[in-house]
Design a protein around this motif. Structure first.
Motif, PDB file in Angstrom:
ATOM      1  N   LEU A 150       0.813  -1.221   0.000  1.00 14.93           N
ATOM      2  CA  LEU A 150       0.000   0.000   0.000  1.00 14.93           C
ATOM      3  C   LEU A 150       0.846   1.271   0.000  1.00 14.93           C
ATOM      4  CD1 LEU A 150      -2.757  -1.014   2.604  1.00 14.93           C
ATOM      5  CD2 LEU A 150      -2.899  -1.076   0.099  1.00 14.93           C
ATOM      6  N   SER A 151       2.133   1.148  -0.218  1.00 14.09           N
ATOM      7  CA  SER A 151       3.022   2.307  -0.165  1.00 14.09           C
ATOM      8  C   SER A 151       2.610   3.409  -1.130  1.00 14.09           C
ATOM      9  CB  SER A 151       4.465   1.874  -0.461  1.00 14.09           C
ATOM     10  OG  SER A 151       4.937   0.981   0.526  1.00 14.09           O
ATOM     11  N   GLY A 152       2.052   3.025  -2.256  1.00 14.05           N
ATOM     12  CA  GLY A 152       1.623   4.012  -3.239  1.00 14.05           C
ATOM     13  C   GLY A 152       0.451   4.854  -2.771  1.00 14.05           C
ATOM     14  N   TRP A 153      -0.212   4.446  -1.689  1.00 14.93           N
ATOM     15  CA  TRP A 153      -1.376   5.174  -1.178  1.00 14.93           C
ATOM     16  C   TRP A 153      -1.017   6.152  -0.062  1.00 14.93           C
ATOM     17  CZ3 TRP A 153      -6.244   5.097  -3.143  1.00 14.93           C
ATOM     18  CH2 TRP A 153      -6.502   4.114  -4.111  1.00 14.93           C
ATOM     19  N   ILE A 154       0.255   6.270   0.275  1.00 13.38           N
ATOM     20  CA  ILE A 154       0.644   7.125   1.403  1.00 13.38           C
ATOM     21  C   ILE A 154       0.237   8.575   1.170  1.00 13.38           C
ATOM     22  CG2 ILE A 154       2.631   8.117   2.594  1.00 13.38           C
ATOM     23  CD1 ILE A 154       3.988   5.404   2.407  1.00 13.38           C
ATOM     24  N   VAL A 155       0.573   9.121   0.005  1.00 10.96           N
ATOM     25  CA  VAL A 155       0.246  10.523  -0.275  1.00 10.96           C
ATOM     26  C   VAL A 155      -1.262  10.747  -0.348  1.00 10.96           C
ATOM     27  CG1 VAL A 155       0.440  12.384  -1.974  1.00 10.96           C
ATOM     28  CG2 VAL A 155       2.458  11.038  -1.349  1.00 10.96           C
ATOM     29  N   PRO A 156      -2.055   9.915  -1.070  1.00  6.23           N
ATOM     30  CA  PRO A 156      -3.506  10.128  -1.088  1.00  6.23           C
ATOM     31  C   PRO A 156      -4.135  10.054   0.303  1.00  6.23           C
ATOM     32  CG  PRO A 156      -2.867   8.677  -2.880  1.00  6.23           C
ATOM     33  CD  PRO A 156      -1.649   8.860  -2.044  1.00  6.23           C
ATOM     34  N   ILE A 157      -3.698   9.085   1.123  1.00  3.35           N
ATOM     35  CA  ILE A 157      -4.256   8.970   2.476  1.00  3.35           C
ATOM     36  C   ILE A 157      -3.894  10.213   3.298  1.00  3.35           C
ATOM     37  CG2 ILE A 157      -4.114   7.684   4.649  1.00  3.35           C
ATOM     38  CD1 ILE A 157      -3.728   5.137   2.999  1.00  3.35           C
ATOM     39  N   THR A 158      -2.660  10.661   3.163  1.00  3.09           N
ATOM     40  CA  THR A 158      -2.233  11.872   3.883  1.00  3.09           C
ATOM     41  C   THR A 158      -3.070  13.073   3.479  1.00  3.09           C
ATOM     42  OG1 THR A 158       0.044  11.062   4.052  1.00  3.09           O
ATOM     43  CG2 THR A 158      -0.298  13.441   4.292  1.00  3.09           C
ATOM     44  N   LEU A 159      -3.292  13.240   2.172  1.00  6.69           N
ATOM     45  CA  LEU A 159      -4.094  14.371   1.696  1.00  6.69           C
ATOM     46  C   LEU A 159      -5.528  14.283   2.185  1.00  6.69           C
ATOM     47  CD1 LEU A 159      -2.797  14.698  -1.989  1.00  6.69           C
ATOM     48  CD2 LEU A 159      -2.265  16.170  -0.038  1.00  6.69           C
ATOM     49  N   ALA A 160      -6.068  13.068   2.242  1.00  6.38           N
ATOM     50  CA  ALA A 160      -7.441  12.888   2.726  1.00  6.38           C
ATOM     51  C   ALA A 160      -7.547  13.290   4.200  1.00  6.38           C
ATOM     52  CB  ALA A 160      -7.877  11.435   2.538  1.00  6.38           C
ATOM     53  N   ILE A 161      -6.582  12.855   5.007  1.00  6.28           N
ATOM     54  CA  ILE A 161      -6.600  13.202   6.435  1.00  6.28           C
ATOM     55  C   ILE A 161      -6.470  14.709   6.628  1.00  6.28           C
ATOM     56  CG2 ILE A 161      -5.312  12.985   8.604  1.00  6.28           C
ATOM     57  CD1 ILE A 161      -4.585  10.129   7.734  1.00  6.28           C
ATOM     58  N   ILE A 162      -5.562  15.325   5.866  1.00  6.02           N
ATOM     59  CA  ILE A 162      -5.361  16.777   5.978  1.00  6.02           C
ATOM     60  C   ILE A 162      -6.611  17.531   5.542  1.00  6.02           C
ATOM     61  CG2 ILE A 162      -4.111  18.717   4.941  1.00  6.02           C
ATOM     62  CD1 ILE A 162      -1.608  16.912   4.974  1.00  6.02           C
ATOM     63  N   ALA A 163      -7.274  17.065   4.475  1.00  3.76           N
ATOM     64  CA  ALA A 163      -8.497  17.725   4.005  1.00  3.76           C
ATOM     65  C   ALA A 163      -9.586  17.679   5.071  1.00  3.76           C
ATOM     66  CB  ALA A 163      -8.976  17.063   2.713  1.00  3.76           C
ATOM     67  N   VAL A 164      -9.749  16.518   5.691  1.00  3.75           N
ATOM     68  CA  VAL A 164     -10.756  16.386   6.753  1.00  3.75           C
ATOM     69  C   VAL A 164     -10.393  17.275   7.935  1.00  3.75           C
ATOM     70  CG1 VAL A 164     -11.763  14.801   8.443  1.00  3.75           C
ATOM     71  CG2 VAL A 164     -11.429  14.054   6.077  1.00  3.75           C
ATOM     72  N   LEU A 165      -9.105  17.290   8.291  1.00  3.30           N
ATOM     73  CA  LEU A 165      -8.649  18.098   9.422  1.00  3.30           C
ATOM     74  C   LEU A 165      -8.996  19.568   9.224  1.00  3.30           C
ATOM     75  CD1 LEU A 165      -6.947  18.518  12.015  1.00  3.30           C
ATOM     76  CD2 LEU A 165      -4.922  18.667  10.540  1.00  3.30           C
ATOM     77  N   PHE A 166      -8.715  20.110   8.050  1.00  2.13           N
ATOM     78  CA  PHE A 166      -8.996  21.527   7.822  1.00  2.13           C
ATOM     79  C   PHE A 166     -10.485  21.787   7.617  1.00  2.13           C
ATOM     80  CE2 PHE A 166      -4.447  21.698   7.020  1.00  2.13           C
ATOM     81  CZ  PHE A 166      -4.105  22.929   7.560  1.00  2.13           C
ATOM     82  N   PHE A 167     -11.211  20.807   7.093  1.00  2.00           N
ATOM     83  CA  PHE A 167     -12.648  20.999   6.876  1.00  2.00           C
ATOM     84  C   PHE A 167     -13.408  21.105   8.196  1.00  2.00           C
ATOM     85  CE2 PHE A 167     -16.944  19.201   6.350  1.00  2.00           C
ATOM     86  CZ  PHE A 167     -17.456  20.108   5.437  1.00  2.00           C
TER      87      PHE A 167
END
Length: 633
Positions: A150-167
């Motif tokens: 799942l290493s290729g999903w690190i950046v998408p998962i990070t962006l998803a968490i950050i988006a939720v955090l700021f939302f």
């Protein structure tokens, strides 16, 4: 004219009476120590990578551990816990509070202190865009250990968490803040336990407490020491948060949390990582996640992600607080502030700041794509801010604490040398990403300087056209225009001059209200002003009064609430029959060059996008009359 004297308050006493020490310690873990508490995810790893395989593996590990131990001891324990936390401004901390404290202690109010304060605030905002990116990325990268596929999903998962955090910022953090403390307490316990378990892999790592290991490493690896120091500094990033959040908890809970839980657990974890790497050199790429058994790896990744989200939340809230302070100190234009709690004034949401941080954090994640790359961008802003804190601390020691020069110098000079050393080490990473926070800080510093210069220029231009208030009152007493029932409140920033809104009202309406109040809002050099010292009321005659309302720089100005206090001083009025008159200026660039043409345009753009006074001061929208005029600068 006499102004109210500001009374010193002891927030520590207030905190103790409102909640027990244990609860405050737990809350401080969730807010104060999130950043420094997540440093074990990447600090030791990056310092080890910085050695580039030079020298003995064992000596490298012991040298790095010794550097980390003494960085935590000197920078955090000695500098911040022992000295900086005592330099509070009526209980409040942070760069702007320290700047205000230092500047007020100097009779000449030197500009260099203001420049240092602006630079420190700008550097903090530069740091605020990196902390969420590197923290969340470093936690999610644990997937590489748990599930390499799942290493290729690190950046998408990070962006998803950050988006939720700021939302979710717009909904406030009151509901989830109650779990921040327990989660971070669990995090520190896990750090301590996991480190203790692995110290037995090689107990000799405990000898790293001997500073000779750090000195020997530096002497034997001159070529890589600067790079390693830049990575070692990652272990103390977040130390400034101890001071920034001083006003929320008081000194005692922050100090207690540091010595009872945070400091011991951090040391144990770093020692454990060192012993684990000595016993398993092949795991040097991911020592933190690698040191946990397979059954615990997934829970640790989840817990680390939660801890990094909490750390990010703390720095986002800190950015809101800092920008609000800067606004009230007239360092930035008015921005929209939304209160997310009816009971806690400190819980705010600032849409423009939130969008600014979100865009930059996402851009950083997409640009660097891993925490190792981001670590190069981390450090310059923090070290610069720490150096500024040391310089301002010296002023406080000399001018407020009345320390002798030799004693203050003996304490601060070593701290300045250490801060400067770390800054030099991080400057070496400038080309690899260190330019990012510097660019953000320079941009924010330019905006603040432009706003301050533009305001001074605008005030000077306006003053040239103004008429003294006393002259207007005398003229109206001699030849009184028709009067209408009710009270008119004219807002003005110039205490002595006649408000522009009053002059234009007389010019266009040719009538005068029964009662007219000239209102000025002043920001004090203290964070809070007691209610019984907020109001200054002066009566000129039965028709005219002057009112000065003083707010602390940590308070949200609310004129209607303050007017309730005015009634106790004898000024009677009905808010529903009161009109608020404001002047809305359209600023035009002038051929008279007060500022460069491009800076004129920047100031005008800032003024046009600033929040309106009606919302900023909480005025009832149905009772506000705005009179427009044009002014050239």
């Amino acid at each position: 004219m006499t102004y109210p004297q500001l009374r010193s308050q002891d927030p520590e006493i207030e905190h103790k009476t409102s909640s027990g020490l244990r609860g405050l310690v737990l809350a401080a873990l969730g807010v104060v120590y999130g950043d420094i508490g997540t440093s074990p995810l990447y600090a030791f790893r990056e310092a080890l990578h910085a050695t580039m395989g030079s020298g003995s593996h064992r000596e490298n590990v012991l040298g790095i551990l010794s550097l980390i131990v003494w960085a935590l001891t000197i920078v955090v324990t000695v500098k911040y816990v022992s000295f900086v936390l005592k330099a509070d401004n009526r209980g409040e901390g942070g760069t702007l509070s320290l700047m205000t404290l230092a500047r007020e202690s100097l009779s000449s109010r030197p500009a260099w202190v203001l420049v240092l304060g602006v630079a420190g605030a700008s550097l903090f905002l530069g740091d605020a865009i990196i902390t969420p990116a590197i923290s969340v990325l470093s936690a999610v990268e644990g997937i590489q250990v748990v599930a390499p596929a799942l290493s290729g999903w690190i950046v998408p998962i990070t962006l998803a968490i950050i988006a939720v955090l700021f939302f979710v910022q717009r909904f406030g953090t009151g509901g989830v803040a109650s779990v921040f403390g327990p989660v971070m307490a669990l995090w520190f316990v896990v750090l301590g336990v996991s480190g203790t378990v692995h110290i037995v892999d090689d107990p000799d790592v405990l000898w790293a407490v001997n500073p000779l290991h750090a000195l020997r490493y530096a002497a034997s690896n001159v070529g890589t020491t600067i790079t390693v120091l830049g990575a070692v500094f990652l272990a103390v990033t977040g130390a400034e948060a101890l001071y920034v959040d001083l006003g929320h908890f008081g000194r005692r809970p922050i100090v207690t949390a540091w010595f009872v839980l945070v400091f011991p657990c951090l040391l144990l974890n770093y020692f454990g990582q060192g012993a684990f790497v000595l016993a398993n050199p092949e795991m040097a790429a991911h020592p933190f996640f690698g040191m946990h058994p397979d059954w615990a790896k997934l829970p640790i990744v989840c817990l680390a992600t939660a801890a990094t989200v909490i750390a990010s939340q703390a720095v986002i809230s800190g950015a809101y607080s800092l920008v609000r302070q800067a606004m009230h100190l007239n360092l930035l234009p008015r921005l929209q502030i939304l209160h997310t709690s009816e009971t806690h004034s400190g819980q705010i949401f600032m849409p423009q700041v939130n969008s600014f941080l979100f865009i930059f954090v996402v851009a950083l994640v997409l640009q660097f794509r891993n925490s190792s790359g981001l670590s190069a961008a981390y450090g310059i802003a923090v070290t610069g801010e720490m150096l500024i804190t040391s310089v301002l601390l010296y002023v406080v020691m000399r001018r407020i604490w009345n320390w002798k020069m030799i004693i203050a110098t003996a304490v601060v000079l070593p701290l300045v040398i250490i801060d400067a050393g770390f800054l030099a080490a991080n400057v070496a990473k400038f080309a690899d990403g260190g330019w990012v926070p510097v660019a953000v800080a320079c941009t924010m510093g330019l905006i603040m300087q432009t706003w301050m210069s533009g305001r001074r220029l605008l005030a000077a231009r306006t003053k040239m056209d103004e008429i003294p208030l006393a002259a207007i009152i005398d003229k109206l007493a001699q030849k009184q225009p028709p009067t209408v029932p009710g009270t008119a409140i004219f807002l003005t920033s110039d205490i002595e001059g006649a408000p522009t809104a009053l002059l234009h009202s007389l010019k266009h309406y040719k009538v005068l209200h029964e009662h007219n109040v000239i209102l000025s809002v002043v920001t004090a050099a203290t964070p809070f002003v007691p209610d019984d010292e907020k109001i200054f009321l002066e009566s000129f005659n039965p028709r005219f009064s002057r009112l000065i309302i003083t707010f602390g720089y940590m308070e949200t100005p609310n004129i209607p609430r303050a007017l309730v206090l005015v009634r106790k001083l004898g000024l009677k009025f009905d808010i529903m029959s009161t009109s608020f008159f404001l002047s809305r200026r359209t600023i035009l660039p002038s051929k008279r060059r007060g500022m460069p043409f491009w800076q004129d345009r920047l100031f005008i753009a800032l003024a046009q996008n600033a929040g309106n006074a009606t919302d900023y001061f909480g005025l009832p929208t149905g009772r506000v009359v705005e009179l427009g005029l044009q002014t050239t600068i």
